[in-house]
Scaffold this active site. Structure first.
Site, PDB file in Angstrom:
ATOM      1  N   LYS A  54     -21.441 -20.374 -20.795  1.00  0.00           N
ATOM      2  CA  LYS A  54     -20.963 -21.334 -21.797  1.00  0.00           C
ATOM      3  C   LYS A  54     -22.106 -21.730 -22.722  1.00  0.00           C
ATOM      4  O   LYS A  54     -21.939 -21.795 -23.940  1.00  0.00           O
ATOM      5  CB  LYS A  54     -20.373 -22.569 -21.101  1.00  0.00           C
ATOM      6  CG  LYS A  54     -19.018 -22.277 -20.460  1.00  0.00           C
ATOM      7  CD  LYS A  54     -18.518 -23.359 -19.521  1.00  0.00           C
ATOM      8  CE  LYS A  54     -17.227 -22.860 -18.846  1.00  0.00           C
ATOM      9  NZ  LYS A  54     -16.743 -23.696 -17.767  1.00  0.00           N
ATOM     10  N   GLN A  98     -17.903 -29.201 -14.980  1.00  0.00           N
ATOM     11  CA  GLN A  98     -17.602 -27.932 -14.310  1.00  0.00           C
ATOM     12  C   GLN A  98     -17.003 -28.182 -12.922  1.00  0.00           C
ATOM     13  O   GLN A  98     -17.540 -28.970 -12.141  1.00  0.00           O
ATOM     14  CB  GLN A  98     -18.888 -27.090 -14.204  1.00  0.00           C
ATOM     15  CG  GLN A  98     -18.685 -25.700 -13.628  1.00  0.00           C
ATOM     16  CD  GLN A  98     -17.854 -24.787 -14.529  1.00  0.00           C
ATOM     17  OE1 GLN A  98     -17.869 -24.908 -15.750  1.00  0.00           O
ATOM     18  NE2 GLN A  98     -17.118 -23.865 -13.936  1.00  0.00           N
ATOM     19  N   ASP A 121     -11.374 -29.315 -22.096  1.00  0.00           N
ATOM     20  CA  ASP A 121     -10.700 -28.545 -21.040  1.00  0.00           C
ATOM     21  C   ASP A 121      -9.188 -28.785 -21.062  1.00  0.00           C
ATOM     22  O   ASP A 121      -8.429 -28.037 -20.454  1.00  0.00           O
ATOM     23  CB  ASP A 121     -11.213 -28.995 -19.663  1.00  0.00           C
ATOM     24  CG  ASP A 121     -12.250 -28.054 -19.069  1.00  0.00           C
ATOM     25  OD1 ASP A 121     -12.164 -26.846 -19.325  1.00  0.00           O
ATOM     26  OD2 ASP A 121     -13.122 -28.551 -18.333  1.00  0.00           O
TER      27      ASP A 121
HETATM   28  N1  GUN Z   1     -14.008 -24.065 -13.010  1.00  0.00           N
HETATM   29  C1  GUN Z   1     -13.303 -22.905 -13.074  1.00  0.00           C
HETATM   30  N2  GUN Z   1     -12.641 -22.824 -14.242  1.00  0.00           N
HETATM   31  C2  GUN Z   1     -12.921 -23.957 -14.927  1.00  0.00           C
HETATM   32  C3  GUN Z   1     -12.525 -24.450 -16.216  1.00  0.00           C
HETATM   33  O1  GUN Z   1     -11.752 -23.819 -16.962  1.00  0.00           O
HETATM   34  N3  GUN Z   1     -13.039 -25.652 -16.574  1.00  0.00           N
HETATM   35  C4  GUN Z   1     -13.867 -26.368 -15.756  1.00  0.00           C
HETATM   36  N4  GUN Z   1     -14.302 -27.548 -16.188  1.00  0.00           N
HETATM   37  N5  GUN Z   1     -14.251 -25.936 -14.564  1.00  0.00           N
HETATM   38  C5  GUN Z   1     -13.776 -24.732 -14.166  1.00  0.00           C
END
Ligand code: GUN
Length: 303
Positions: A54, A98, A121
């Site tokens: 990211k 996350q 998200d």
């Molecule tokens: N962990 C696995 N996929 C995701 C996601 O799309 N967003 C977040 N914040 N954590 C994750």
């Protein structure tokens, strides 16, 4: 005949190029750099990789990223304080915590604290509610990426039977909602299957489009797929496989596989996403887009 590949990696690169141009125009017009705060708690190896991806993706399109790497001993109240600080900071447009969070921290309680206008998200109940009512603010990244991928290949969803396997809050449920929306990329007849679904293979066999998001390595096999169906694989499962090396010796290696048994299913499907190089790169791409849109929303810039 072998299925054609839905190239998520290539599609993600094209969309990122568009986002990069849009970010540059936004910065020029508004004088503000879209900024994403990413919070990682603990040392889960997969999460560390995702967060690094990211960070790199942000840098490539001109989105500023602020990384908060906190130890696994972090207390809930410390995390709450950080979220409150990021909510109040007008230079931060998107906040991502996350998942999974370490045991002992109530995930929902933390996610609920994120300002819904910074919730890139789209996990906050307000944003889930808006999506469910057909007036989304942000679209959840993985389902949004899948919708954009199908659109790039002119795959019609209107009137199609879609079966989503998996009912997670991150993928399965919002994916079902997206396909249900009125208009392009929606208008489908949707079934969401899960671990308690009776006769799951029979249900999946009715699908024109299958989205596999159950987190079980190579769960979906050729016998579950209607000939000519489109198969989208959200799975990212690390498995150990025995291989024979160049000296004829057997050895065990780690391999990333999806929720779909690619080798058998590709002989039945018409289109299929690979793992890796399918859905994964699109998820990060939609996060970048949501961050730009969050910056537009918070600065009052037209979309
Ligand atoms: N962990 C696995 N996929 C995701 C996601 O799309 N967003 C977040 N914040 N954590 C994750």
């Amino acid at each position: 005949m072998s299925a054609q590949i839905l190239d998520g990696k290539g599609t993600a690169e094209q969309i990122r190029e568009e986002i990069k141009n849009d970010v540059a125009s936004f910065v020029e017009e508004v004088g503000v750099q879209p900024t994403l705060a990413v919070v990682l708690v603990g040392d889960d190896p997969a999460s560390q990789v995702y967060v690094r991806n990211k960070e790199n993706a942000c840098a490539k399109v001109g989105v500023r990223s602020l990384m908060y790497r906190l130890p696994k001993e972090t207390k809930s109240y410390e995390l709450c304080d950080l979220i409150a600080k990021l909510n109040a900071d007008a230079s931060v447009h998107g906040i991502l915590v996350q998942l999974p969070l370490p045991q002992g921290i109530d995930e929902k309680r933390i996610l609920d604290l994120i300002d819904p206008k910074k919730d890139v998200d789209a996990f906050h109940p307000e944003n889930v509610g808006l999506l469910s009512q057909g007036r989304p603010r942000f679209l959840p990244c993985t389902p949004y990426g899948i919708q954009r991928l199908l659109a790039r290949y002119n795959i019609e969803t209107k009137g199609k039977r879609v079966v989503v396997i998996g009912r997670s809050d991150i993928v399965g449920k919002p994916m079902g909602l997206l396909f249900l929306q009125k208009g392009p990329g929606g208008d489908a007849t949707v079934t969401v299957c899960h671990s308690r679904t009776a006769n799951l293979p029979e249900v999946v066999r009715e699908a024109d489009i299958v989205v596999a998001a159950i987190g079980k390595a190579e769960f979906v096999t050729a016998d579950m797929i209607k000939p000519g169906a489109i198969v989208v694989d959200v799975g990212m499962n690390r498995v150990q496989r025995e291989v024979v090396d160049e000296n004829g010796e057997k050895k065990t290696v780690g391999k990333l596989v999806g929720d779909v048994d690619f080798e058998s299913v590709k002989e039945v499907a018409s289109w299929i996403t690979p793992v890796p190089g399918g859905v994964g790169p699109l998820t990060v791409t939609m996060l970048l887009l949501n961050t730009l849109n969050a910056a537009r929303l918070q600065t009052g810039a037209a979309r």
